[in-house]
Design a protein around this motif. Structure first.
Motif, mmCIF file in Angstrom:
data_model
loop_
_atom_site.group_PDB
_atom_site.id
_atom_site.type_symbol
_atom_site.label_atom_id
_atom_site.label_comp_id
_atom_site.label_asym_id
_atom_site.label_seq_id
_atom_site.Cartn_x
_atom_site.Cartn_y
_atom_site.Cartn_z
ATOM 1 N N HIS A 107 1.188 -6.407 3.949
ATOM 2 C CA HIS A 107 0.698 -7.395 4.755
ATOM 3 C C HIS A 107 1.439 -8.913 4.256
ATOM 4 O O HIS A 107 1.205 -8.765 2.776
ATOM 5 C CB HIS A 107 -1.157 -7.908 4.312
ATOM 6 C CG HIS A 107 -1.922 -6.286 4.572
ATOM 7 N ND1 HIS A 107 -3.178 -6.098 4.259
ATOM 8 C CD2 HIS A 107 -1.279 -5.122 6.362
ATOM 9 C CE1 HIS A 107 -3.970 -5.674 5.207
ATOM 10 N NE2 HIS A 107 -2.539 -4.910 5.809
ATOM 11 N N GLU B 14 0.735 -1.183 -0.125
ATOM 12 C CA GLU B 14 0.166 0.094 -0.152
ATOM 13 C C GLU B 14 1.027 1.492 0.293
ATOM 14 O O GLU B 14 2.094 0.975 1.013
ATOM 15 C CB GLU B 14 -1.063 0.554 1.527
ATOM 16 C CG GLU B 14 -1.826 -1.079 1.248
ATOM 17 C CD GLU B 14 -2.800 -1.106 2.716
ATOM 18 O OE1 GLU B 14 -3.918 -1.562 2.426
ATOM 19 O OE2 GLU B 14 -2.275 -0.376 3.242
ATOM 20 N N GLY C 134 -3.726 4.823 6.963
ATOM 21 C CA GLY C 134 -2.286 3.549 7.174
ATOM 22 C C GLY C 134 -1.759 3.005 6.194
ATOM 23 O O GLY C 134 -3.077 2.253 5.618
ATOM 24 N N GLU D 50 -6.838 2.565 -2.724
ATOM 25 C CA GLU D 50 -7.804 2.018 -1.861
ATOM 26 C C GLU D 50 -8.391 2.912 -0.847
ATOM 27 O O GLU D 50 -9.099 4.054 -1.916
ATOM 28 C CB GLU D 50 -6.223 1.732 -1.176
ATOM 29 C CG GLU D 50 -5.635 0.644 -0.391
ATOM 30 C CD GLU D 50 -6.792 -0.047 0.145
ATOM 31 O OE1 GLU D 50 -7.465 0.469 1.254
ATOM 32 O OE2 GLU D 50 -6.789 -1.323 0.743
ATOM 33 N N ARG E 137 -0.662 -8.860 9.147
ATOM 34 C CA ARG E 137 -0.927 -7.730 9.154
ATOM 35 C C ARG E 137 0.006 -6.500 9.632
ATOM 36 O O ARG E 137 -0.651 -5.573 9.637
ATOM 37 C CB ARG E 137 -2.879 -7.831 9.419
ATOM 38 C CG ARG E 137 -3.640 -8.587 8.515
ATOM 39 C CD ARG E 137 -4.381 -8.576 9.462
ATOM 40 N NE ARG E 137 -5.731 -7.365 8.960
ATOM 41 C CZ ARG E 137 -5.824 -7.176 7.205
ATOM 42 N NH1 ARG E 137 -5.685 -7.844 6.399
ATOM 43 N NH2 ARG E 137 -6.179 -5.426 6.673
ATOM 44 N N ARG F 285 0.159 3.607 12.688
ATOM 45 C CA ARG F 285 -1.050 2.894 12.105
ATOM 46 C C ARG F 285 -1.683 1.786 12.973
ATOM 47 O O ARG F 285 -2.182 1.856 12.823
ATOM 48 C CB ARG F 285 0.288 2.385 11.067
ATOM 49 C CG ARG F 285 -0.958 1.220 10.754
ATOM 50 C CD ARG F 285 -0.051 0.384 9.042
ATOM 51 N NE ARG F 285 -0.057 -0.981 8.897
ATOM 52 C CZ ARG F 285 0.237 -1.529 9.254
ATOM 53 N NH1 ARG F 285 1.192 -1.826 9.745
ATOM 54 N NH2 ARG F 285 -1.088 -3.083 8.173
HETATM 55 N N1 GLU Z 1 -4.614 0.019 5.622
HETATM 56 C C1 GLU Z 1 -4.770 -1.043 6.461
HETATM 57 C C2 GLU Z 1 -3.256 -0.707 7.233
HETATM 58 O O1 GLU Z 1 -2.976 -0.410 7.191
HETATM 59 C C3 GLU Z 1 -4.973 -2.262 5.358
HETATM 60 C C4 GLU Z 1 -6.354 -2.041 4.550
HETATM 61 C C5 GLU Z 1 -6.534 -3.708 3.712
HETATM 62 O O2 GLU Z 1 -6.924 -4.253 4.796
HETATM 63 O O3 GLU Z 1 -6.577 -3.307 2.882
HETATM 64 O O4 GLU Z 1 -3.027 -2.224 7.280
#
Ligand code: GLU
Ligand code: MG
Length: 437
Positions: free
Chosen positions: A230, A128, A226, A174, A328, A284
């Protein structure tokens, strides 16, 4: 005139930044065996201009030695010098891996996993990131508008990622303003982490060429959504069969996967110091952001630190192929080599100890009472880098995965980052990390 094209020799260091020195293409061949020298103390650089107190001082160097199988030459536009890069291992002058080489650390963990269990690891990362610059005004989350307003970037990025052969699967908008995500398919072993390093640099370059900036920082601005990274893992046997899936197991995990997850779960607080390793990581991590604030494990639970991802495949023969475990808490200030290597070490502890599967949590742990969380054995993850480092040092099994020199160097650089930003405003800290990552 000889070509001015450079090959960037790249190594990803303790703070997860990809550092580089360039050599002319014509001289690459002679650099292949012994690479380039790099002062040991360079491994103790923070993301900024400081060098943390370190075990080496001005003495000695390692050889940043290319692994030619990782070399990528990506052309962006006609006339623009290609991004030509190769990933390196940091080697001692006697040719053995340096104890603080992040890539060798992960490779050793993979080798030990294979030697002890016969298993290999398939690895996929989600990336991300936030784009900033022209055209990044508000657009509805996940909207066509948000992707079409960056269409030239999206197209350039897609072409470049395909050329870089990183297993690109999706490019998508996103939730946040200017936030996007690139997902790549799984790769076996070390190339799963190599892909992360290459993917990020290709995305950054595509943004640069479109006069915008890409930041993978876990919190590019205090009010921003954030950015997570993952990490998806699955275990496979020597006959290329997945061993993680068992429809009758806890969370549909087979015994080995359950033990692996139990090991990661047991060491999760210590692992936070490696996987979410910056002061900004803790803006985050936390409940209600789908980034996890507790050490829960659950099937399809996006508020759990470890989410079990069931396979969408209904065919019993192939159903296990897509089954995987998602961690995560990881963010892009972590070296993917260190984060994955440490997860493997923790998982291996679980397999060795034949640990029972953790309780599967099918609620948001933040919505439970303290008493209920205590009953289910759910703990809050560390709330700051300092607390995460304390948890790491309190877990002597986890510190034992690294050599004492590595623990000393890593702790010093991370403590310096924590101290530097202790009294700063969130805005200042986010801005600095946003630029660095
Ligand atoms: N942006 C989220 C994070 O900081 C995750 C969002 C998602 O599940 O894609 O982990
Ligand atoms: Mg996402």
């Amino acid at each position: 005139m000889a070509s001015g094209e450079l090959i960037l020799l790249i190594w990803n260091d303790l703070v997860g930044l990809s550092r580089t020195r360039g050599v002319p293409v014509s001289q690459y061949e002679r650099r292949m065996d012994h690479g380039l020298g790099w002062a040991l103390a360079g491994q103790s650089l923070t993301p900024f201009e400081d060098i943390a107190p370190n075990p080496w001082g001005p003495l000695d160097e390692v050889r940043q030695t290319p692994d030619d199988s990782t070399r990528r030459r990506v052309e962006f536009f006609d006339g623009l010098p290609p991004l030509h890069m190769v990933l390196c291992n940091s080697m001692n002058t006697d040719g053995t891996p340096w104890e603080c080489c992040t890539r060798s650390f992960m490779q050793q963990a993979l080798d030990d996993l294979e030697a002890e269990t016969g298993l290999s690891l398939h690895i996929a990362y989600e990336n991300e990131f936030l784009l900033s610059g022209e055209g990044m005004e508000w657009a509805a989350p996940f909207s066509i508008d948000s992707i079409r307003r960056v269409a030239p970037f999206a197209d350039l990025c897609t072409s470049a990622l395909l050329a870089a052969d990183v297993g690109l699967e999706t490019f998508e908008p996103e939730y946040g303003v200017g936030q996007y995500e690139v997902s790549c398919g799984p790769a076996v072993g070390i190339s799963g982490a190599d892909r992360v390093v290459i993917t990020r640099e290709v995305i950054r370059e595509a943004a640069r060429q479109c006069d915008i900036q890409a930041s993978f920082s876990p919190k590019p601005a205090p009010e921003a959504v954030g950015n997570g990274c993952h990490l998806h893992l699955s275990l496979w046997d020597k006959n290329h069969r997945p061993v993680g899936f068992d429809p009758d197991g806890p969370g549909q995990m087979g015994p080995i996967a359950a033990q692996f997850v139990a090991g990661v779960h047991r060491h999760l607080a210590a692992l936070t110091a490696i996987a979410a390793p910056s002061p900004v990581s803790y803006l985050r991590l936390g409940p209600h952001h789908w980034s996890c604030g507790y050490d829960a494990v659950g099937v399809q639970n996006r508020e759990a630190a470890i989410r079990i991802c069931p396979s969408p495949d209904k065919n019993p023969e192939t159903r296990g192929n897509a089954f995987n475990i998602e961690i995560r808490s990881t963010d892009a200030t972590a070296s993917p080599y260190l984060a994955i290597g440490a997860m493997i070490r923790a998982g291996l502890e679980g397999i060795r100890g034949k640990l029972p599967a953790p309780t599967m949590i099918d609620e948001d742990p933040a919505d439970m009472t303290d008493a209920r969380r205590a009953e289910l054995g759910i703990n809050e993850l560390p709330g700051s880098l300092g607390a995460a480092l304390d948890a790491f040092h309190a877990d002597t099994v986890a510190t034992g995965w690294f050599t004492p020199t590595m623990v000393e160097a890593y702790t010093a650089v991370k403590r310096l980052e924590a101290a530097t930003y202790e009294a700063s405003t969130p805005e200042h800290m986010c801005e600095r990390y946003g630029h660095a990552y």
